[in-house]
Scaffold this motif. Sequence first.
Motif, PDB file in Angstrom:
ATOM      1  N   GLN A  50       0.838  -1.182  -0.109  1.00  0.00           N
ATOM      2  CA  GLN A  50      -0.046   0.146   0.022  1.00  0.00           C
ATOM      3  C   GLN A  50       0.911   1.341  -0.078  1.00  0.00           C
ATOM      4  N   LEU A  51       0.527   2.265  -0.880  1.00  0.00           N
ATOM      5  CA  LEU A  51       1.114   3.567  -0.853  1.00  0.00           C
ATOM      6  C   LEU A  51       0.689   4.300   0.024  1.00  0.00           C
ATOM      7  N   GLY A  52       1.394   5.153   0.460  1.00  0.00           N
ATOM      8  CA  GLY A  52       1.010   6.201   1.543  1.00  0.00           C
ATOM      9  C   GLY A  52       0.682   7.595   0.963  1.00  0.00           C
ATOM     10  N   PHE A  53       0.587   8.445   1.580  1.00  0.00           N
ATOM     11  CA  PHE A  53       0.256   9.804   0.926  1.00  0.00           C
ATOM     12  C   PHE A  53       1.576  10.554   0.516  1.00  0.00           C
ATOM     13  N   ALA A  54       2.556  10.348   1.108  1.00  0.00           N
ATOM     14  CA  ALA A  54       3.882  10.979   0.854  1.00  0.00           C
ATOM     15  C   ALA A  54       4.725  10.210  -0.587  1.00  0.00           C
ATOM     16  N   GLU A  55       4.023   8.867  -0.545  1.00  0.00           N
ATOM     17  CA  GLU A  55       4.811   8.028  -1.733  1.00  0.00           C
ATOM     18  C   GLU A  55       3.875   8.594  -3.079  1.00  0.00           C
ATOM     19  N   LEU A  56       2.671   8.447  -2.774  1.00  0.00           N
ATOM     20  CA  LEU A  56       1.657   8.880  -3.893  1.00  0.00           C
ATOM     21  C   LEU A  56       1.955  10.514  -4.192  1.00  0.00           C
ATOM     22  N   LEU A  57       2.336  11.451  -3.262  1.00  0.00           N
ATOM     23  CA  LEU A  57       2.482  12.673  -3.648  1.00  0.00           C
ATOM     24  C   LEU A  57       3.856  12.936  -4.744  1.00  0.00           C
ATOM     25  N   GLY A  58       4.853  12.087  -4.052  1.00  0.00           N
ATOM     26  CA  GLY A  58       6.090  11.977  -4.901  1.00  0.00           C
ATOM     27  C   GLY A  58       5.743  11.323  -6.187  1.00  0.00           C
ATOM     28  N   LEU A  59       5.175  10.377  -6.656  1.00  0.00           N
ATOM     29  CA  LEU A  59       4.740   9.557  -7.799  1.00  0.00           C
ATOM     30  C   LEU A  59       4.069  10.656  -8.755  1.00  0.00           C
ATOM     31  N   VAL A  60       3.069  11.182  -8.087  1.00  0.00           N
ATOM     32  CA  VAL A  60       2.245  12.144  -9.031  1.00  0.00           C
ATOM     33  C   VAL A  60       2.882  13.326  -9.430  1.00  0.00           C
ATOM     34  N   GLY A  61       3.683  13.804  -8.357  1.00  0.00           N
ATOM     35  CA  GLY A  61       4.424  15.098  -8.819  1.00  0.00           C
ATOM     36  C   GLY A  61       5.587  14.858  -9.860  1.00  0.00           C
ATOM     37  N   VAL A  62       6.233  13.738  -9.722  1.00  0.00           N
ATOM     38  CA  VAL A  62       7.086  13.378 -10.733  1.00  0.00           C
ATOM     39  C   VAL A  62       6.357  13.094 -12.120  1.00  0.00           C
ATOM     40  N   VAL A  63       5.174  12.538 -11.915  1.00  0.00           N
ATOM     41  CA  VAL A  63       4.481  12.223 -13.151  1.00  0.00           C
ATOM     42  C   VAL A  63       4.060  13.688 -13.863  1.00  0.00           C
ATOM     43  N   GLN A  64       3.496  14.624 -13.247  1.00  0.00           N
ATOM     44  CA  GLN A  64       3.068  15.972 -13.426  1.00  0.00           C
ATOM     45  C   GLN A  64       4.068  16.546 -14.096  1.00  0.00           C
ATOM     46  N   VAL A  65       5.198  16.499 -13.535  1.00  0.00           N
ATOM     47  CA  VAL A  65       6.609  17.224 -14.279  1.00  0.00           C
ATOM     48  C   VAL A  65       6.879  16.759 -15.646  1.00  0.00           C
ATOM     49  N   THR A  95      -2.496  17.708  -9.473  1.00  0.00           N
ATOM     50  CA  THR A  95      -1.453  16.897  -8.510  1.00  0.00           C
ATOM     51  C   THR A  95      -2.317  16.534  -7.196  1.00  0.00           C
ATOM     52  N   ALA A  96      -3.128  17.639  -6.495  1.00  0.00           N
ATOM     53  CA  ALA A  96      -3.654  17.730  -5.294  1.00  0.00           C
ATOM     54  C   ALA A  96      -4.893  16.648  -5.468  1.00  0.00           C
ATOM     55  N   ILE A  97      -5.760  16.843  -6.681  1.00  0.00           N
ATOM     56  CA  ILE A  97      -6.790  16.178  -7.096  1.00  0.00           C
ATOM     57  C   ILE A  97      -6.456  14.674  -7.204  1.00  0.00           C
ATOM     58  N   VAL A  98      -5.360  14.271  -7.785  1.00  0.00           N
ATOM     59  CA  VAL A  98      -4.999  12.848  -8.110  1.00  0.00           C
ATOM     60  C   VAL A  98      -4.579  12.090  -6.919  1.00  0.00           C
ATOM     61  N   VAL A  99      -3.687  12.871  -6.020  1.00  0.00           N
ATOM     62  CA  VAL A  99      -3.227  12.451  -4.703  1.00  0.00           C
ATOM     63  C   VAL A  99      -4.486  12.100  -3.784  1.00  0.00           C
ATOM     64  N   ALA A 100      -5.398  13.037  -3.718  1.00  0.00           N
ATOM     65  CA  ALA A 100      -6.729  12.786  -2.836  1.00  0.00           C
ATOM     66  C   ALA A 100      -7.403  11.759  -3.368  1.00  0.00           C
ATOM     67  N   ALA A 101      -7.556  11.420  -4.615  1.00  0.00           N
ATOM     68  CA  ALA A 101      -8.364  10.385  -5.117  1.00  0.00           C
ATOM     69  C   ALA A 101      -7.699   9.136  -5.032  1.00  0.00           C
ATOM     70  N   LEU A 102      -6.303   8.889  -5.178  1.00  0.00           N
ATOM     71  CA  LEU A 102      -5.437   7.683  -5.227  1.00  0.00           C
ATOM     72  C   LEU A 102      -5.372   7.147  -3.725  1.00  0.00           C
ATOM     73  N   THR A 103      -5.168   8.201  -2.842  1.00  0.00           N
ATOM     74  CA  THR A 103      -5.222   7.884  -1.527  1.00  0.00           C
ATOM     75  C   THR A 103      -6.359   7.278  -0.805  1.00  0.00           C
ATOM     76  N   GLY A 104      -7.439   7.856  -1.307  1.00  0.00           N
ATOM     77  CA  GLY A 104      -8.882   7.200  -0.673  1.00  0.00           C
ATOM     78  C   GLY A 104      -9.041   5.819  -1.459  1.00  0.00           C
ATOM     79  N   PHE A 105      -8.597   5.616  -2.743  1.00  0.00           N
ATOM     80  CA  PHE A 105      -8.722   4.493  -3.449  1.00  0.00           C
ATOM     81  C   PHE A 105      -7.884   3.474  -3.112  1.00  0.00           C
ATOM     82  N   GLU A 106      -6.404   3.867  -2.660  1.00  0.00           N
ATOM     83  CA  GLU A 106      -5.696   2.791  -1.830  1.00  0.00           C
ATOM     84  C   GLU A 106      -6.087   2.331  -0.517  1.00  0.00           C
ATOM     85  N   GLN A 107      -6.713   3.207   0.100  1.00  0.00           N
ATOM     86  CA  GLN A 107      -7.450   2.698   1.422  1.00  0.00           C
ATOM     87  C   GLN A 107      -8.618   1.885   1.273  1.00  0.00           C
ATOM     88  N   ALA A 108      -9.251   2.124   0.278  1.00  0.00           N
ATOM     89  CA  ALA A 108     -10.445   1.276  -0.085  1.00  0.00           C
ATOM     90  C   ALA A 108     -10.123   0.085  -0.535  1.00  0.00           C
TER      91      ALA A 108
END
Length: 162
Positions: A50-65, A95-108
């Motif tokens: 499971q990916l945490g918030f920080a890992e998802l933020l880093g992944l999505v941030g790199v993808v956005q760049v 980035t904020a939208i995707v991280v929020a959605a993926l964090t909820g998706f991961e937990q679910a």
Amino acid sequence: MVRCGAVGLSTGLLAVLAHASGGGHLPSLPHVLVFALAIAWTCVPLTDRQLGFAELLGLVGVVQVAAHVFLGALSRHPRDVLPSPSMLLTHLVATAIVVAALTGFEQAVFRLAAAVAAVLPRPLSPPPAFAPLRIPIAAHPRQSFSEVLRRRTLPRRGPPRS
């Protein structure tokens, strides 16, 4: 694989939409699909935990760049690689939208997996061993004394025959 597809499509599509709404051009559909598939493919090694918030933020941030650089390179204008303030803001919002959605998706997903695992029957483990394990060893054929002496005094030389 569903998780990789969700990360690839959501991150890739929102990056493209953010880039277009920030003043960049909208690329063709094959370019968008190739980019989304590349993101999904790079996420495959991350599927075992499971990916945490920080890992998802880093992944999505790199993808956005990466998406911004990729789309800027497709536009054939060197000035498009450096983001304008409006484009930077739209990428940050995406980035904020995707991280929020993926964090909820991961937990679910992981809660659902834990609930399903609790209902499924557990495999039975073999009983512990109380005696040493016996391994049968094939007996060597009896050889004459002269054969044994010949093998020990005149060993074979060279490669074996095929």
